[in-house]
Design a protein around this motif. Structure first.
Motif, PDB file in Angstrom:
ATOM      1  N   GLU A   4     -25.977 -36.983 -28.716  1.00  0.00           N
ATOM      2  CA  GLU A   4     -26.432 -35.591 -28.854  1.00  0.00           C
ATOM      3  C   GLU A   4     -25.554 -34.841 -29.860  1.00  0.00           C
ATOM      4  OE1 GLU A   4     -28.958 -34.189 -28.311  1.00  0.00           O
ATOM      5  OE2 GLU A   4     -28.807 -32.143 -27.516  1.00  0.00           O
ATOM      6  N   ALA A   5     -24.243 -35.126 -29.837  1.00  0.00           N
ATOM      7  CA  ALA A   5     -23.334 -34.458 -30.779  1.00  0.00           C
ATOM      8  C   ALA A   5     -23.716 -34.812 -32.223  1.00  0.00           C
ATOM      9  CB  ALA A   5     -21.888 -34.873 -30.501  1.00  0.00           C
ATOM     10  N   VAL A   6     -24.030 -36.084 -32.446  1.00  0.00           N
ATOM     11  CA  VAL A   6     -24.397 -36.522 -33.800  1.00  0.00           C
ATOM     12  C   VAL A   6     -25.730 -35.881 -34.212  1.00  0.00           C
ATOM     13  CG1 VAL A   6     -25.102 -38.554 -35.158  1.00  0.00           C
ATOM     14  CG2 VAL A   6     -23.024 -38.640 -33.764  1.00  0.00           C
ATOM     15  N   ARG A   7     -26.653 -35.774 -33.256  1.00  0.00           N
ATOM     16  CA  ARG A   7     -27.949 -35.134 -33.566  1.00  0.00           C
ATOM     17  C   ARG A   7     -27.732 -33.682 -33.996  1.00  0.00           C
ATOM     18  NH1 ARG A   7     -31.981 -31.940 -31.618  1.00  0.00           N
ATOM     19  NH2 ARG A   7     -30.759 -31.243 -29.829  1.00  0.00           N
ATOM     20  N   VAL A   8     -26.907 -32.968 -33.239  1.00  0.00           N
ATOM     21  CA  VAL A   8     -26.657 -31.555 -33.565  1.00  0.00           C
ATOM     22  C   VAL A   8     -25.922 -31.454 -34.906  1.00  0.00           C
ATOM     23  CG1 VAL A   8     -25.448 -29.460 -32.803  1.00  0.00           C
ATOM     24  CG2 VAL A   8     -26.672 -30.863 -31.140  1.00  0.00           C
ATOM     25  N   ALA A   9     -24.949 -32.361 -35.105  1.00  0.00           N
ATOM     26  CA  ALA A   9     -24.177 -32.350 -36.365  1.00  0.00           C
ATOM     27  C   ALA A   9     -25.110 -32.515 -37.565  1.00  0.00           C
ATOM     28  CB  ALA A   9     -23.129 -33.452 -36.340  1.00  0.00           C
ATOM     29  N   SER A  10     -26.139 -33.367 -37.413  1.00  0.00           N
ATOM     30  CA  SER A  10     -27.065 -33.610 -38.525  1.00  0.00           C
ATOM     31  C   SER A  10     -27.863 -32.359 -38.862  1.00  0.00           C
ATOM     32  CB  SER A  10     -28.061 -34.715 -38.173  1.00  0.00           C
ATOM     33  OG  SER A  10     -27.393 -35.777 -37.599  1.00  0.00           O
ATOM     34  N   PRO A  50     -19.664 -28.885 -67.770  1.00  0.00           N
ATOM     35  CA  PRO A  50     -19.889 -28.914 -66.329  1.00  0.00           C
ATOM     36  C   PRO A  50     -18.738 -28.245 -65.566  1.00  0.00           C
ATOM     37  CG  PRO A  50     -19.858 -31.141 -67.270  1.00  0.00           C
ATOM     38  CD  PRO A  50     -19.363 -30.213 -68.319  1.00  0.00           C
ATOM     39  N   ALA A  51     -19.088 -27.638 -64.432  1.00  0.00           N
ATOM     40  CA  ALA A  51     -18.068 -27.045 -63.552  1.00  0.00           C
ATOM     41  C   ALA A  51     -18.220 -27.672 -62.172  1.00  0.00           C
ATOM     42  CB  ALA A  51     -18.265 -25.536 -63.462  1.00  0.00           C
ATOM     43  N   PHE A  52     -17.169 -28.346 -61.705  1.00  0.00           N
ATOM     44  CA  PHE A  52     -17.149 -28.862 -60.331  1.00  0.00           C
ATOM     45  C   PHE A  52     -16.458 -27.795 -59.481  1.00  0.00           C
ATOM     46  CE2 PHE A  52     -16.559 -33.128 -62.639  1.00  0.00           C
ATOM     47  CZ  PHE A  52     -17.924 -33.373 -62.682  1.00  0.00           C
ATOM     48  N   LEU A  53     -17.207 -27.220 -58.549  1.00  0.00           N
ATOM     49  CA  LEU A  53     -16.680 -26.066 -57.816  1.00  0.00           C
ATOM     50  C   LEU A  53     -16.495 -26.394 -56.332  1.00  0.00           C
ATOM     51  CD1 LEU A  53     -19.056 -23.352 -59.350  1.00  0.00           C
ATOM     52  CD2 LEU A  53     -16.782 -24.015 -60.142  1.00  0.00           C
ATOM     53  N   GLU A  54     -15.297 -26.161 -55.819  1.00  0.00           N
ATOM     54  CA  GLU A  54     -15.002 -26.309 -54.381  1.00  0.00           C
ATOM     55  C   GLU A  54     -14.545 -24.941 -53.891  1.00  0.00           C
ATOM     56  OE1 GLU A  54     -15.418 -28.824 -52.395  1.00  0.00           O
ATOM     57  OE2 GLU A  54     -15.984 -30.311 -53.896  1.00  0.00           O
ATOM     58  N   LEU A  55     -15.399 -24.263 -53.110  1.00  0.00           N
ATOM     59  CA  LEU A  55     -15.145 -22.848 -52.825  1.00  0.00           C
ATOM     60  C   LEU A  55     -14.896 -22.601 -51.336  1.00  0.00           C
ATOM     61  CD1 LEU A  55     -17.916 -21.593 -55.279  1.00  0.00           C
ATOM     62  CD2 LEU A  55     -15.542 -22.159 -55.776  1.00  0.00           C
ATOM     63  N   GLY A  56     -15.119 -21.397 -50.921  1.00  0.00           N
ATOM     64  CA  GLY A  56     -14.738 -20.994 -49.566  1.00  0.00           C
ATOM     65  C   GLY A  56     -15.668 -21.519 -48.489  1.00  0.00           C
ATOM     66  N   GLY A  57     -15.323 -21.208 -47.251  1.00  0.00           N
ATOM     67  CA  GLY A  57     -16.144 -21.639 -46.125  1.00  0.00           C
ATOM     68  C   GLY A  57     -16.100 -20.632 -44.994  1.00  0.00           C
ATOM     69  N   LYS A  58     -17.026 -20.769 -44.068  1.00  0.00           N
ATOM     70  CA  LYS A  58     -17.045 -19.963 -42.836  1.00  0.00           C
ATOM     71  C   LYS A  58     -17.481 -20.937 -41.754  1.00  0.00           C
ATOM     72  CE  LYS A  58     -16.548 -16.177 -40.651  1.00  0.00           C
ATOM     73  NZ  LYS A  58     -15.218 -15.513 -40.634  1.00  0.00           N
ATOM     74  N   ASP A  59     -16.619 -21.935 -41.504  1.00  0.00           N
ATOM     75  CA  ASP A  59     -17.054 -23.103 -40.737  1.00  0.00           C
ATOM     76  C   ASP A  59     -17.362 -22.780 -39.285  1.00  0.00           C
ATOM     77  OD1 ASP A  59     -16.728 -24.480 -43.029  1.00  0.00           O
ATOM     78  OD2 ASP A  59     -15.158 -25.824 -42.310  1.00  0.00           O
ATOM     79  N   PRO A  60     -18.548 -23.219 -38.823  1.00  0.00           N
ATOM     80  CA  PRO A  60     -18.910 -23.022 -37.416  1.00  0.00           C
ATOM     81  C   PRO A  60     -18.532 -24.228 -36.559  1.00  0.00           C
ATOM     82  CG  PRO A  60     -20.806 -23.841 -38.638  1.00  0.00           C
ATOM     83  CD  PRO A  60     -19.646 -23.799 -39.617  1.00  0.00           C
ATOM     84  N   ALA A  61     -18.315 -23.971 -35.265  1.00  0.00           N
ATOM     85  CA  ALA A  61     -18.227 -25.058 -34.287  1.00  0.00           C
ATOM     86  C   ALA A  61     -19.267 -24.766 -33.217  1.00  0.00           C
ATOM     87  CB  ALA A  61     -16.842 -25.105 -33.655  1.00  0.00           C
ATOM     88  N   ILE A  62     -19.992 -25.810 -32.808  1.00  0.00           N
ATOM     89  CA  ILE A  62     -20.914 -25.661 -31.679  1.00  0.00           C
ATOM     90  C   ILE A  62     -20.318 -26.448 -30.513  1.00  0.00           C
ATOM     91  CG2 ILE A  62     -23.231 -26.130 -30.809  1.00  0.00           C
ATOM     92  CD1 ILE A  62     -24.322 -25.778 -33.606  1.00  0.00           C
ATOM     93  N   VAL A  63     -20.096 -25.737 -29.396  1.00  0.00           N
ATOM     94  CA  VAL A  63     -19.511 -26.387 -28.213  1.00  0.00           C
ATOM     95  C   VAL A  63     -20.605 -26.516 -27.153  1.00  0.00           C
ATOM     96  CG1 VAL A  63     -17.655 -26.311 -26.512  1.00  0.00           C
ATOM     97  CG2 VAL A  63     -17.312 -25.254 -28.771  1.00  0.00           C
ATOM     98  N   ALA A  94     -28.026 -21.913 -31.048  1.00  0.00           N
ATOM     99  CA  ALA A  94     -26.690 -22.255 -31.585  1.00  0.00           C
ATOM    100  C   ALA A  94     -26.800 -22.766 -33.017  1.00  0.00           C
ATOM    101  CB  ALA A  94     -26.036 -23.305 -30.692  1.00  0.00           C
ATOM    102  N   ILE A  95     -27.783 -23.648 -33.240  1.00  0.00           N
ATOM    103  CA  ILE A  95     -27.937 -24.235 -34.583  1.00  0.00           C
ATOM    104  C   ILE A  95     -28.371 -23.151 -35.572  1.00  0.00           C
ATOM    105  CG2 ILE A  95     -29.300 -25.894 -35.944  1.00  0.00           C
ATOM    106  CD1 ILE A  95     -29.306 -27.574 -33.203  1.00  0.00           C
ATOM    107  N   ALA A  96     -29.270 -22.277 -35.127  1.00  0.00           N
ATOM    108  CA  ALA A  96     -29.721 -21.189 -36.016  1.00  0.00           C
ATOM    109  C   ALA A  96     -28.542 -20.286 -36.372  1.00  0.00           C
ATOM    110  CB  ALA A  96     -30.821 -20.384 -35.333  1.00  0.00           C
ATOM    111  N   LEU A  97     -27.682 -19.982 -35.403  1.00  0.00           N
ATOM    112  CA  LEU A  97     -26.513 -19.122 -35.675  1.00  0.00           C
ATOM    113  C   LEU A  97     -25.541 -19.822 -36.633  1.00  0.00           C
ATOM    114  CD1 LEU A  97     -25.865 -17.715 -32.081  1.00  0.00           C
ATOM    115  CD2 LEU A  97     -26.405 -16.332 -34.114  1.00  0.00           C
ATOM    116  N   ALA A  98     -25.307 -21.114 -36.381  1.00  0.00           N
ATOM    117  CA  ALA A  98     -24.385 -21.861 -37.253  1.00  0.00           C
ATOM    118  C   ALA A  98     -24.892 -21.868 -38.690  1.00  0.00           C
ATOM    119  CB  ALA A  98     -24.221 -23.287 -36.727  1.00  0.00           C
ATOM    120  N   ASN A  99     -26.217 -21.964 -38.844  1.00  0.00           N
ATOM    121  CA  ASN A  99     -26.790 -22.040 -40.195  1.00  0.00           C
ATOM    122  C   ASN A  99     -27.048 -20.671 -40.813  1.00  0.00           C
ATOM    123  OD1 ASN A  99     -26.687 -24.788 -40.163  1.00  0.00           O
ATOM    124  ND2 ASN A  99     -28.804 -25.061 -39.458  1.00  0.00           N
ATOM    125  N   ASP A 100     -26.842 -19.610 -40.045  1.00  0.00           N
ATOM    126  CA  ASP A 100     -27.042 -18.251 -40.567  1.00  0.00           C
ATOM    127  C   ASP A 100     -25.787 -17.843 -41.347  1.00  0.00           C
ATOM    128  OD1 ASP A 100     -27.852 -15.665 -41.052  1.00  0.00           O
ATOM    129  OD2 ASP A 100     -27.134 -14.920 -39.111  1.00  0.00           O
TER     130      ASP A 100
END
Ligand code: NAD
Length: 469
Positions: free
Chosen positions: A398-404, A223-236, A376-382
């Protein structure tokens, strides 16, 4: 192997690398000691790991000094060291409860059979870590694996290897620990040899290397446990508190000079507050200075890895060519041989630019306006990545809804990068950001076991000859 000093660009350290042959010798030795280590039980292993924490604290200055040279960071090296001690103590506290015996029970499907569940640790865990937080990311999988009863072969990054000597010296002062924890020095070749010799590999690093590790792990059927890069979004959202939001964005995106996997790298802001967010970001960033000369103060440290600096420059140039505007920073400056960059706010960006799609790993804050939350959500998930992200709003529900709705494993609400402060929340890395189990929370410990079932027949099973077919 010659190692570069990030503050002055000189190659002032030589790393003696382990050959594949040396790696397999170390692996063999570690496999031979694992059973004795496992048989001592969790309480004993906690005692040994707590002794490691104490010894590290005694030798803290030596380790922090080397870590500071590795990374060019003085204050963050102290914070990183404290984080590593907290990690050891936290795992020592939480692991014994997770080892409590599961009582024997009758099977639901065949009540004459009793089930006894056992946990069997992997014999030898291989850990391969990156350069951005050298000590913490070397220990983050090593500590729970040792507590689980595994031996560990650890290969830190060849870009920041100075801390290995003082860390290894501390481990050697605890002979029992030294018999189950050894170090490999070197780059890709030594790392590949490690994958060929262990029973499971924990890898933290880039997606490109993660894919190679995954393929080599598959060849070895481990098995390989992999923790790799990110391109983290913020929605304001339009109702976000801009003081809190801008502080959090700058801290998350530019802290540690943006060289953290969970740095915010894309900001999507409601068009109604786009201009006010930008002016506040610019106002705050204009006060930031380099700490190239410690005597003069300043907060921003250098970029650690010169090849990463080249990638950042390429992304900025590509964005400018495609119409982006740089509001602050934007240039990589050579100061006394080191590569330095101020927090860089970029506007007029879009997803045609590599700055918005590929990991930057530098202090760059591209900001894009959105019309409505669906966009915003579509862009964050793109994105190919799904490590973490943020949502900012005064309306918590609302913040929690968007976060989900963000397709990533750890979302900070009204802050950035909380996943680097909270180790006890279970979270997966989605999409290209990782694979196989959570490194955080209880799963970060239990994933080092295979589960075994002892199935005890309590009735007299009939012979096959007396059974009707
Ligand atoms: P990298 O992939 O270049 O190297 C990571 C490690 O892999 C190094 O120790 C390197 O020597 C080793 N390696 C390289 N080639 C190998 C091979 N063929 N076989 C075995 N080992 C090999 O990554 P890096 O540049 O050191 O680190 C930066 C990356 O790490 C960024 O993408 C960052 O996002 C990621 N990262 C992720 C997390 C997380 O938790 N998800 C945390 C920190 C960093």
């Amino acid at each position: 192997m010659k190692v570069r000093n990030p503050r002055n660009g000189t190659y002032d350290y030589t790393l003696a690398i382990d050959s594949p042959n040396q790696v397999s010798h170390k692996a063999l030795a570690l496999k031979s000691t694992q059973q004795a280590w496992n048989s001592k039980g969790i309480a004993h292993r906690v005692k040994v790991l707590m002794e490691l924490a104490t010894m590290l604290e005694i030798k803290s200055e030596e380790i922090i000094n080397q870590l500071s040279i590795d990374t060019g960071r003085r204050k963050i090296s102290r914070i990183e060291f404290d984080g590593a001690i907290g990690l050891i103590k936290g795992r020592c506290y939480s692991s014994p409860k997770l080892m409590e015996e599961v009582p024997i029970r009758d099977s639901f499907s065949n009540p004459t059979v009793q089930i006894k569940q056992q946990r069997v640790p992997y014999e030898l865990v291989g850990v391969i870590s990156p350069w951005n937080f050298p000590l913490l990311l070397a220990l983050i999988d090593t500590v729970p694996a040792l507590l689980a009863g595994c031996s560990v072969l650890l290969k830190p990054s060849e870009v920041t290897p100075r801390f290995i000597d003082p860390l290894e010296a501390v481990v050697k002062e605890i002979p029992e620990l030294a018999s189950v924890l050894q170090f490999v020095r070197g780059g890709a070749e030594s790392g590949a040899a490690l994958v060929d010799n262990v029973d499971v590999v924990c890898f933290t690093g880039s997606v490109a290397t993660g894919k190679i590790i995954a393929m080599n792990a598959a060849k070895n059927f481990i098995p390989a446990f992999l923790e790799l890069g990110g391109k983290d979004p913020a929605i304001v959202l339009a109702d976000a508190n801009l003081e809190i939001t801008t502080d959090a964005i700058i801290r998350s995106a530019a802290g540690a000079t943006g060289q953290a996997c969970q740095s915010l790298e894309r900001i999507y802001v409601d068009e109604k507050i786009h201009d006010s967010l930008i002016s506040l970001l610019v106002e705050k960033i204009n006060k930031v200075t380099f700490n190239a000369d410690y005597e003069k103060g300043g907060t921003m440290g250098p970029l650690i890895f010169d090849k990463q600096a080249d990638k950042i420059e390429e992304q900025i140039n590509d964005a400018i060519d495609k119409g982006a505007q740089v509001k602050t920073g934007g240039k990589i400056e050579n100061i006394d041989g080191g590569a330095w960059m101020l927090p860089t706010v970029v506007t007029q960006v879009n997803h045609e630019m590599s700055l918005m799609t590929e990991e930057t790993f530098g202090p760059v804050i591209p900001v894009m306006a959105y019309k409505d939350l669906d966009q915003a959500i579509a862009l964050a998930n793109d994105s190919d990545y799904g490590l973490s992200g943020s949502v900012f709003s005064s309306d918590l529900e609302e913040a929690v809804r968007v976060a989900s709705l963000i397709d990533a494993g750890g979302i900070s609400v009204n802050d950035g990068s909380l996943t680097n402060q909270v180790f006890d929340a279970t979270k997966n890395s989605f999409k290209l950001s990782g694979l196989n189990g959570s490194r955080m929370g209880n799963d970060g410990f239990t994933r080092f076991f295979r589960t075994k079932a002892l199935l005890i027949q309590t009735a007299h099973p009939k012979s096959i000859h007396s059974q009707e077919e």
